[in-house]
Scaffold this motif. Structure first.
Motif, PDB file in Angstrom:
ATOM      1  N   UNK A  41     -23.720 -24.423  10.503  1.00 21.42           N
ATOM      2  CA  UNK A  41     -24.377 -23.445  11.378  1.00 21.42           C
ATOM      3  C   UNK A  41     -23.807 -23.482  12.786  1.00 21.42           C
ATOM      4  N   UNK A  42     -23.517 -24.669  13.291  1.00 20.02           N
ATOM      5  CA  UNK A  42     -22.917 -24.796  14.623  1.00 20.02           C
ATOM      6  C   UNK A  42     -21.575 -24.089  14.665  1.00 20.02           C
ATOM      7  N   UNK A  43     -20.760 -24.288  13.644  1.00 18.31           N
ATOM      8  CA  UNK A  43     -19.450 -23.635  13.592  1.00 18.31           C
ATOM      9  C   UNK A  43     -19.596 -22.119  13.561  1.00 18.31           C
ATOM     10  N   UNK A  44     -20.540 -21.639  12.778  1.00 20.38           N
ATOM     11  CA  UNK A  44     -20.756 -20.183  12.682  1.00 20.38           C
ATOM     12  C   UNK A  44     -21.183 -19.625  14.031  1.00 20.38           C
ATOM     13  N   UNK A  52     -17.627 -16.371  20.166  1.00 17.23           N
ATOM     14  CA  UNK A  52     -16.264 -16.183  20.634  1.00 17.23           C
ATOM     15  C   UNK A  52     -15.557 -17.451  21.057  1.00 17.23           C
ATOM     16  N   UNK A  53     -16.141 -18.598  20.781  1.00 17.32           N
ATOM     17  CA  UNK A  53     -15.521 -19.872  21.140  1.00 17.32           C
ATOM     18  C   UNK A  53     -14.523 -20.252  20.043  1.00 17.32           C
ATOM     19  N   UNK A  54     -13.239 -20.387  20.402  1.00 17.75           N
ATOM     20  CA  UNK A  54     -12.266 -20.773  19.379  1.00 17.75           C
ATOM     21  C   UNK A  54     -12.475 -22.233  18.968  1.00 17.75           C
ATOM     22  N   UNK A  55     -12.484 -22.456  17.694  1.00 15.41           N
ATOM     23  CA  UNK A  55     -12.706 -23.808  17.178  1.00 15.41           C
ATOM     24  C   UNK A  55     -11.580 -24.193  16.229  1.00 15.41           C
ATOM     25  N   UNK A  56     -11.157 -25.416  16.336  1.00 14.84           N
ATOM     26  CA  UNK A  56     -10.217 -25.954  15.352  1.00 14.84           C
ATOM     27  C   UNK A  56     -11.031 -26.371  14.128  1.00 14.84           C
ATOM     28  N   UNK A  57     -10.468 -26.228  12.946  1.00 17.67           N
ATOM     29  CA  UNK A  57     -11.204 -26.657  11.751  1.00 17.67           C
ATOM     30  C   UNK A  57     -11.580 -28.140  11.842  1.00 17.67           C
ATOM     31  N   UNK A  58     -12.808 -28.422  11.534  1.00 22.27           N
ATOM     32  CA  UNK A  58     -13.303 -29.802  11.558  1.00 22.27           C
ATOM     33  C   UNK A  58     -13.809 -30.165  10.170  1.00 22.27           C
ATOM     34  N   UNK A  59     -13.601 -31.415   9.773  1.00 18.92           N
ATOM     35  CA  UNK A  59     -14.143 -31.829   8.473  1.00 18.92           C
ATOM     36  C   UNK A  59     -15.666 -31.928   8.539  1.00 18.92           C
ATOM     37  N   UNK A  60     -16.270 -31.808   7.381  1.00 26.36           N
ATOM     38  CA  UNK A  60     -17.725 -31.965   7.310  1.00 26.36           C
ATOM     39  C   UNK A  60     -18.075 -33.400   7.679  1.00 26.36           C
ATOM     40  N   UNK A  61     -19.260 -33.616   8.272  1.00 26.91           N
ATOM     41  CA  UNK A  61     -19.647 -34.981   8.636  1.00 26.91           C
ATOM     42  C   UNK A  61     -19.788 -35.904   7.422  1.00 26.91           C
TER      43      UNK A  61
END
Length: 177
Positions: free
Chosen positions: A133-136, A142-151
């Motif tokens: 949900x945070x990533x979505x 509009x904040x660019x995010x690098x792919x992060x692994x699931x916790x």
């Protein structure tokens, strides 16, 4: 026996067999879905308005496919579940397919919660959902995010054929009172 009643009985049989098979083997056989679809098409051909009936069946199947296909694309659902939803569309109207999707998602959510709690993995599931949900929300803002692994790794899966069957049976109970 009237054709709509035959369609409902065949639909009930198909989803109950699919759910049973999904529970036992975690698979929904293509032959079962194909037999159900062929049975539905045959019944539609014997209706008073076969062309209209077949077009509605195809629209229902397309709706069922399109509703759950995105979940398959993000690995949130297995292909058999998507095919089962499409196959149910041969029996019901496109609007009922949308209702069925909502009922199935609700049933699936309850099933998933029961499984997660029973396995004692509620904290892990909550962390994973929070991360998604945070990533979505960040991407929507509009904040660019690098792919992060699931916790944490996934806490498991459920036999979604059972959720679709539960939703279908509830839909049919509502239809027939």
């Amino acid at each position: 026996m009237p054709i709509p009643l035959c369609l409902d009985l065949l639909l009930m049989l198909m989803v109950v067999l699919a759910a049973t098979n999904d529970l036992l083997s975690r698979r929904i056989p293509n032959t079962l879905l194909l037999a159900g679809m062929l049975g539905a098409v045959t019944l539609h051909l014997f209706s008073n308005f076969p062309a209209d009936s077949l077009l509605r069946a195809l629209a229902g199947a397309a709706t069922g496919l399109l509703v759950f296909l995105p979940l398959y694309c993000v690995r949130g659902m297995a292909a058999g579940d998507v095919k089962l939803m499409a196959a149910t569309g041969f029996f019901i109207t496109p609007m009922e397919v949308l209702q069925l999707a909502v009922l199935s998602v609700c049933a699936g959510g309850v099933m998933a919660l029961v499984v997660v709690v029973a396995q004692g993995r509620l904290g892990t599931a909550t962390a994973n959902v929070s991360h998604l949900l945070r990533s979505i929300w960040m991407r929507l803002a509009g904040v660019p995010l690098a792919p992060e692994p699931m916790p944490a790794p996934s806490v498991g899966s459920i036999p979604y054929g059972l959720a679709i069957a539960s939703g279908t049976l509830l839909l049919l109970v509502q239809r027939h009172g």
